[in-house]
Design a protein around this motif. Sequence first.
Motif, PDB file in Angstrom:
ATOM      1  N   LEU A 131       0.829  -1.198   0.000  1.00  9.59           N
ATOM      2  CA  LEU A 131       0.000   0.000   0.000  1.00  9.59           C
ATOM      3  C   LEU A 131       0.868   1.254   0.000  1.00  9.59           C
ATOM      4  O   LEU A 131       0.634   2.204  -0.766  1.00  9.59           O
ATOM      5  N   GLY A 132       1.887   1.281   0.861  1.00  5.53           N
ATOM      6  CA  GLY A 132       2.795   2.420   0.869  1.00  5.53           C
ATOM      7  C   GLY A 132       3.605   2.533  -0.409  1.00  5.53           C
ATOM      8  O   GLY A 132       3.879   3.637  -0.889  1.00  5.53           O
ATOM      9  N   ALA A 133       3.992   1.380  -0.986  1.00  2.00           N
ATOM     10  CA  ALA A 133       4.794   1.388  -2.216  1.00  2.00           C
ATOM     11  C   ALA A 133       4.023   1.922  -3.408  1.00  2.00           C
ATOM     12  O   ALA A 133       4.625   2.382  -4.386  1.00  2.00           O
ATOM     13  N   ALA A 134       2.694   1.872  -3.360  1.00  2.00           N
ATOM     14  CA  ALA A 134       1.880   2.400  -4.466  1.00  2.00           C
ATOM     15  C   ALA A 134       1.358   3.803  -4.184  1.00  2.00           C
ATOM     16  O   ALA A 134       1.264   4.639  -5.098  1.00  2.00           O
ATOM     17  N   PRO A 138       4.377   7.039  -4.024  1.00  2.63           N
ATOM     18  CA  PRO A 138       4.836   7.476  -5.362  1.00  2.63           C
ATOM     19  C   PRO A 138       3.752   8.173  -6.178  1.00  2.63           C
ATOM     20  O   PRO A 138       4.063   9.061  -6.985  1.00  2.63           O
ATOM     21  N   MET A 139       2.478   7.802  -5.976  1.00  3.43           N
ATOM     22  CA  MET A 139       1.417   8.472  -6.718  1.00  3.43           C
ATOM     23  C   MET A 139       1.376   9.967  -6.379  1.00  3.43           C
ATOM     24  O   MET A 139       1.269  10.815  -7.275  1.00  3.43           O
ATOM     25  N   TRP A 140       1.464  10.307  -5.097  1.00  3.12           N
ATOM     26  CA  TRP A 140       1.480  11.710  -4.696  1.00  3.12           C
ATOM     27  C   TRP A 140       2.686  12.436  -5.283  1.00  3.12           C
ATOM     28  O   TRP A 140       2.586  13.578  -5.748  1.00  3.12           O
ATOM     29  N   TYR A 141       3.826  11.784  -5.262  1.00  2.00           N
ATOM     30  CA  TYR A 141       5.053  12.415  -5.739  1.00  2.00           C
ATOM     31  C   TYR A 141       4.961  12.738  -7.232  1.00  2.00           C
ATOM     32  O   TYR A 141       5.207  13.884  -7.648  1.00  2.00           O
ATOM     33  N   PHE A 142       4.604  11.759  -8.036  1.00  4.04           N
ATOM     34  CA  PHE A 142       4.584  11.972  -9.486  1.00  4.04           C
ATOM     35  C   PHE A 142       3.374  12.799  -9.918  1.00  4.04           C
ATOM     36  O   PHE A 142       3.437  13.484 -10.943  1.00  4.04           O
ATOM     37  N   LEU A 143       2.303  12.764  -9.148  1.00  7.02           N
ATOM     38  CA  LEU A 143       1.173  13.613  -9.479  1.00  7.02           C
ATOM     39  C   LEU A 143       1.529  15.086  -9.266  1.00  7.02           C
ATOM     40  O   LEU A 143       1.152  15.957 -10.075  1.00  7.02           O
ATOM     41  N   ASN A 144       2.268  15.376  -8.200  1.00  4.54           N
ATOM     42  CA  ASN A 144       2.747  16.745  -7.999  1.00  4.54           C
ATOM     43  C   ASN A 144       3.678  17.181  -9.118  1.00  4.54           C
ATOM     44  O   ASN A 144       3.600  18.322  -9.605  1.00  4.54           O
ATOM     45  N   LEU A 145       4.560  16.281  -9.537  1.00 10.46           N
ATOM     46  CA  LEU A 145       5.476  16.630 -10.631  1.00 10.46           C
ATOM     47  C   LEU A 145       4.715  16.871 -11.934  1.00 10.46           C
ATOM     48  O   LEU A 145       5.062  17.781 -12.700  1.00 10.46           O
ATOM     49  N   LEU A 153      10.940   2.141  -0.721  1.00  6.96           N
ATOM     50  CA  LEU A 153      11.346   1.242  -1.797  1.00  6.96           C
ATOM     51  C   LEU A 153      10.519   1.477  -3.061  1.00  6.96           C
ATOM     52  O   LEU A 153      11.056   1.471  -4.175  1.00  6.96           O
ATOM     53  N   GLY A 154       9.216   1.675  -2.879  1.00  8.91           N
ATOM     54  CA  GLY A 154       8.369   1.925  -4.039  1.00  8.91           C
ATOM     55  C   GLY A 154       8.740   3.212  -4.754  1.00  8.91           C
ATOM     56  O   GLY A 154       8.794   3.259  -5.992  1.00  8.91           O
ATOM     57  N   SER A 186       3.719   8.671 -16.668  1.00  6.64           N
ATOM     58  CA  SER A 186       2.722   7.648 -16.950  1.00  6.64           C
ATOM     59  C   SER A 186       3.248   6.259 -16.620  1.00  6.64           C
ATOM     60  O   SER A 186       2.520   5.420 -16.069  1.00  6.64           O
ATOM     61  N   SER A 187       4.513   5.998 -16.927  1.00  4.34           N
ATOM     62  CA  SER A 187       5.108   4.699 -16.596  1.00  4.34           C
ATOM     63  C   SER A 187       5.162   4.485 -15.089  1.00  4.34           C
ATOM     64  O   SER A 187       4.943   3.374 -14.598  1.00  4.34           O
ATOM     65  N   ALA A 188       5.430   5.548 -14.344  1.00 10.62           N
ATOM     66  CA  ALA A 188       5.444   5.424 -12.890  1.00 10.62           C
ATOM     67  C   ALA A 188       4.054   5.100 -12.355  1.00 10.62           C
ATOM     68  O   ALA A 188       3.903   4.277 -11.435  1.00 10.62           O
TER      69      ALA A 188
END
Length: 275
Positions: free
Chosen positions: A71-74, A77-84, A204-205, A232-234
């Motif tokens: 759950l943390g691994a998914a 990263p969603m928050w991180y790449f969505l901000n980017l 790790l995620g 998108s790949s992330a």
Amino acid sequence: MSSRPTPTPWPSSRAARVARARPPPTHATPSPPAAAADPAPTFTPVRPRPDGGPVAASRCLRAHHCAPHLLGAAWIPMWYFLNLYLQQVLGYGAFASGAALLPMTVLLMIFMTAITARLMGRFGAKPLIAGGLLLLAAGLLWLSAVEPTGTFLVDVLPASLVAALGMSLAYIPAMMAAMSGAPQEQAGLASGIVNTTYNVGSALGLAALTAVAMSQGAGEPAKLPALTDGFSSAFVGAAVIAAVGGVITLLLMRGDKAAAQAQAAPASHGEQVGV
């Protein structure tokens, strides 16, 4: 009278021989008796207790570790790449991108404080964890369809709300299931393991998906199509992680009824032996 001194008598020849044969006295400390000597170190094999020991997590707790970890691994990263994506592709500023994530935060607060607990009391933890992870995977797959010319209302808001709904359904049940799987005397150990598992999974995620994004074009910020392909790949990678977590939960996690029976067994045994 004569003033000559009296001569010192010499020992007889037999006495002299005895004196020469006797060994000189020594002042060495006598050796301690054998019983007082330090014994040689011995190693006694330690056999594991049938119940797992006082500091070992129960079998049910170990089975629940996969859900918080994945759950943390998914999710992180969603928050991180969505901000980017909001800042580097859509051109949002730091404040605007943070405000764009407020709908997700509001949905999380509403469900986690008022709805998830009721659903867990009715359906149990396992359906919510598995369903939440699969719903999170669906939202992440939706986010993977972002485009360089996308908009917040079309490309970000609907998919992010679906992902937030999945997170709100899975997070609290996953943590509570892992805690409830441990005996009462191991509650502190279970709490530490669960929090550590979630944080390690997040780190790790994020590291793995950052490598994926960089390999797919995220390292070229001047080229918006390549940058978007990397993000998108992330999102696709995070969706795979969440989907794997949902499948593992369905296959390996015991239902609430089995967990309750496992917890009741030690208590009934303690009553029989008079503990």
